[in-house]
Motif scaffolding. Structure first.
Motif, PDB file in Angstrom:
ATOM      1  N   LEU A  18       0.861  -1.181   0.000  1.00 28.59           N
ATOM      2  CA  LEU A  18       0.000   0.000   0.000  1.00 28.59           C
ATOM      3  C   LEU A  18       0.897   1.230   0.000  1.00 28.59           C
ATOM      4  CD1 LEU A  18      -2.753  -0.830   2.675  1.00 28.59           C
ATOM      5  CD2 LEU A  18      -3.105  -0.604   0.204  1.00 28.59           C
ATOM      6  N   ARG A  19       0.354   2.328  -0.505  1.00 29.46           N
ATOM      7  CA  ARG A  19       1.066   3.596  -0.473  1.00 29.46           C
ATOM      8  C   ARG A  19       0.166   4.652   0.155  1.00 29.46           C
ATOM      9  NH1 ARG A  19       2.646   7.890  -5.171  1.00 29.46           N
ATOM     10  NH2 ARG A  19       4.705   8.522  -4.422  1.00 29.46           N
ATOM     11  N   LEU A  20       0.637   5.203   1.255  1.00 29.52           N
ATOM     12  CA  LEU A  20      -0.101   6.258   1.947  1.00 29.52           C
ATOM     13  C   LEU A  20       0.413   7.621   1.500  1.00 29.52           C
ATOM     14  CD1 LEU A  20      -0.156   4.867   5.606  1.00 29.52           C
ATOM     15  CD2 LEU A  20      -1.682   4.329   3.695  1.00 29.52           C
ATOM     16  N   SER A  21      -0.500   8.581   1.455  1.00 29.17           N
ATOM     17  CA  SER A  21      -0.147   9.958   1.126  1.00 29.17           C
ATOM     18  C   SER A  21      -0.748  10.889   2.162  1.00 29.17           C
ATOM     19  CB  SER A  21      -0.679  10.350  -0.252  1.00 29.17           C
ATOM     20  OG  SER A  21      -0.157   9.536  -1.267  1.00 29.17           O
ATOM     21  N   CYS A  22      -0.073  12.000   2.391  1.00 24.98           N
ATOM     22  CA  CYS A  22      -0.574  13.013   3.318  1.00 24.98           C
ATOM     23  C   CYS A  22      -0.174  14.373   2.755  1.00 24.98           C
ATOM     24  CB  CYS A  22       0.015  12.799   4.701  1.00 24.98           C
ATOM     25  SG  CYS A  22      -0.404  14.095   5.892  1.00 24.98           S
ATOM     26  N   TYR A  29       4.446  28.496   5.539  1.00 25.85           N
ATOM     27  CA  TYR A  29       5.683  29.175   5.129  1.00 25.85           C
ATOM     28  C   TYR A  29       6.695  28.134   4.662  1.00 25.85           C
ATOM     29  CZ  TYR A  29       9.881  32.053   5.291  1.00 25.85           C
ATOM     30  OH  TYR A  29      11.042  32.701   4.963  1.00 25.85           O
ATOM     31  N   SER A  30       6.873  27.098   5.469  1.00 26.74           N
ATOM     32  CA  SER A  30       7.754  25.993   5.108  1.00 26.74           C
ATOM     33  C   SER A  30       7.409  24.790   5.976  1.00 26.74           C
ATOM     34  CB  SER A  30       9.227  26.346   5.289  1.00 26.74           C
ATOM     35  OG  SER A  30       9.523  26.589   6.650  1.00 26.74           O
ATOM     36  N   ILE A  31       7.928  23.640   5.573  1.00 34.67           N
ATOM     37  CA  ILE A  31       7.678  22.401   6.320  1.00 34.67           C
ATOM     38  C   ILE A  31       8.995  21.829   6.793  1.00 34.67           C
ATOM     39  CG2 ILE A  31       6.802  20.049   6.195  1.00 34.67           C
ATOM     40  CD1 ILE A  31       4.756  20.975   4.176  1.00 34.67           C
ATOM     41  N   ASP A  32       9.065  21.525   8.071  1.00 30.10           N
ATOM     42  CA  ASP A  32      10.266  20.905   8.630  1.00 30.10           C
ATOM     43  C   ASP A  32      10.107  19.382   8.578  1.00 30.10           C
ATOM     44  OD1 ASP A  32      10.832  23.509  11.145  1.00 30.10           O
ATOM     45  OD2 ASP A  32      11.296  23.406   9.020  1.00 30.10           O
ATOM     46  N   ASN A  33      10.079  18.747   9.726  1.00 27.35           N
ATOM     47  CA  ASN A  33      10.008  17.293   9.773  1.00 27.35           C
ATOM     48  C   ASN A  33       8.632  16.769   9.369  1.00 27.35           C
ATOM     49  OD1 ASN A  33      11.573  14.864  10.670  1.00 27.35           O
ATOM     50  ND2 ASN A  33       9.810  14.622  12.029  1.00 27.35           N
ATOM     51  N   MET A  34       8.616  15.644   8.663  1.00 31.46           N
ATOM     52  CA  MET A  34       7.380  14.967   8.293  1.00 31.46           C
ATOM     53  C   MET A  34       7.500  13.527   8.775  1.00 31.46           C
ATOM     54  SD  MET A  34       7.082  16.439   4.385  1.00 31.46           S
ATOM     55  CE  MET A  34       5.316  16.636   4.202  1.00 31.46           C
ATOM     56  N   SER A  56      13.668  18.015   6.679  1.00 29.73           N
ATOM     57  CA  SER A  56      13.636  18.910   5.530  1.00 29.73           C
ATOM     58  C   SER A  56      14.865  18.726   4.643  1.00 29.73           C
ATOM     59  CB  SER A  56      13.535  20.362   5.990  1.00 29.73           C
ATOM     60  OG  SER A  56      14.606  20.683   6.847  1.00 29.73           O
ATOM     61  N   ALA A  57      15.929  18.198   5.236  1.00 25.97           N
ATOM     62  CA  ALA A  57      17.153  17.940   4.469  1.00 25.97           C
ATOM     63  C   ALA A  57      17.125  16.570   3.808  1.00 25.97           C
ATOM     64  CB  ALA A  57      18.369  18.046   5.386  1.00 25.97           C
ATOM     65  N   ASP A  75       7.558  15.204  -1.109  1.00 24.99           N
ATOM     66  CA  ASP A  75       7.572  16.065  -2.282  1.00 24.99           C
ATOM     67  C   ASP A  75       7.213  17.459  -1.782  1.00 24.99           C
ATOM     68  OD1 ASP A  75       7.089  17.517  -4.591  1.00 24.99           O
ATOM     69  OD2 ASP A  75       6.156  15.854  -5.640  1.00 24.99           O
ATOM     70  N   ASP A  76       8.228  18.291  -1.597  1.00 20.63           N
ATOM     71  CA  ASP A  76       7.999  19.606  -1.020  1.00 20.63           C
ATOM     72  C   ASP A  76       7.196  20.515  -1.944  1.00 20.63           C
ATOM     73  OD1 ASP A  76      11.233  19.628   0.650  1.00 20.63           O
ATOM     74  OD2 ASP A  76       9.264  18.984   1.352  1.00 20.63           O
ATOM     75  N   ALA A  77       7.281  20.288  -3.231  1.00 21.56           N
ATOM     76  CA  ALA A  77       6.498  21.098  -4.165  1.00 21.56           C
ATOM     77  C   ALA A  77       5.003  20.859  -3.992  1.00 21.56           C
ATOM     78  CB  ALA A  77       6.913  20.792  -5.594  1.00 21.56           C
ATOM     79  N   LYS A  78       4.670  19.689  -3.481  1.00 19.05           N
ATOM     80  CA  LYS A  78       3.260  19.326  -3.279  1.00 19.05           C
ATOM     81  C   LYS A  78       2.881  19.301  -1.803  1.00 19.05           C
ATOM     82  CE  LYS A  78       3.043  16.461  -7.435  1.00 19.05           C
ATOM     83  NZ  LYS A  78       2.762  15.095  -7.983  1.00 19.05           N
ATOM     84  N   ASN A  79       3.816  19.678  -0.932  1.00 20.81           N
ATOM     85  CA  ASN A  79       3.561  19.629   0.524  1.00 20.81           C
ATOM     86  C   ASN A  79       3.038  18.253   0.942  1.00 20.81           C
ATOM     87  OD1 ASN A  79       4.353  22.289   0.807  1.00 20.81           O
ATOM     88  ND2 ASN A  79       2.273  23.099   0.847  1.00 20.81           N
ATOM     89  N   THR A  80       3.642  17.221   0.403  1.00 20.12           N
ATOM     90  CA  THR A  80       3.133  15.872   0.592  1.00 20.12           C
ATOM     91  C   THR A  80       4.219  14.928   1.098  1.00 20.12           C
ATOM     92  OG1 THR A  80       1.469  16.165  -1.148  1.00 20.12           O
ATOM     93  CG2 THR A  80       2.043  13.902  -0.563  1.00 20.12           C
ATOM     94  N   VAL A  81       3.819  14.057   1.999  1.00 20.39           N
ATOM     95  CA  VAL A  81       4.698  12.987   2.473  1.00 20.39           C
ATOM     96  C   VAL A  81       4.040  11.661   2.118  1.00 20.39           C
ATOM     97  CG1 VAL A  81       3.673  13.019   4.798  1.00 20.39           C
ATOM     98  CG2 VAL A  81       5.960  12.046   4.456  1.00 20.39           C
TER      99      VAL A  81
END
Length: 125
Positions: A18-22, A29-34, A56-57, A75-81
């Protein structure tokens, strides 16, 4: 305000994938840890187990129970983990939650922790 939407859970046989998305939305402004957590049926005091996190690194950490089977990515462009789960086992059955550390406000002055609504993953034997 930040809003998270999870998807991808379901019922799968042991050995399946399975593949989960969030995805996060709002005044970000920005996203640090996911990260992904899970809460198994009957867990004491509703405890959530850390499954994996990614900084984020791009630094990744996986729980020992999932190493070699699960892969976290972002995918930081999509704000998605994402959480790719392979070789699933019945003991992976749980509600999976994403958690995202988000910076908001002018210049990202404020840091908040947001949780998804949870998605059920059930693995049959």
């Amino acid at each position: 305000q930040v809003h998270l939407v999870e998807s991808g859970g379901g019922l799968v046989q042991a050995g399946g994938s399975l593949r989960l998305s969030c995805t996060a939305s709002g005044s970000i402004y920005s996203i640090d840890n996911m990260a992904w957590y899970r809460q198994a049926p009957g867990s004491q005091r509703g405890e959530r187990e850390l499954v994996a996190n990614i900084s984020s690194a791009g630094t990744v950490n996986h729980a020992d129970s999932t190493k070699g089977r699960f892969t976290i990515s972002r995918d930081d462009a999509k704000n998605t983990v994402y959480l790719q789960m392979n070789s699933l086992k019945p003991e992976d059955t749980a509600v999976y939650y994403c958690n995202i550390q988000v910076r908001v406000g002018i210049g990202g002055l404020y840091k908040i922790s947001s949780w998804g609504q949870g998605t059920q993953v059930t693995v049959s034997s």
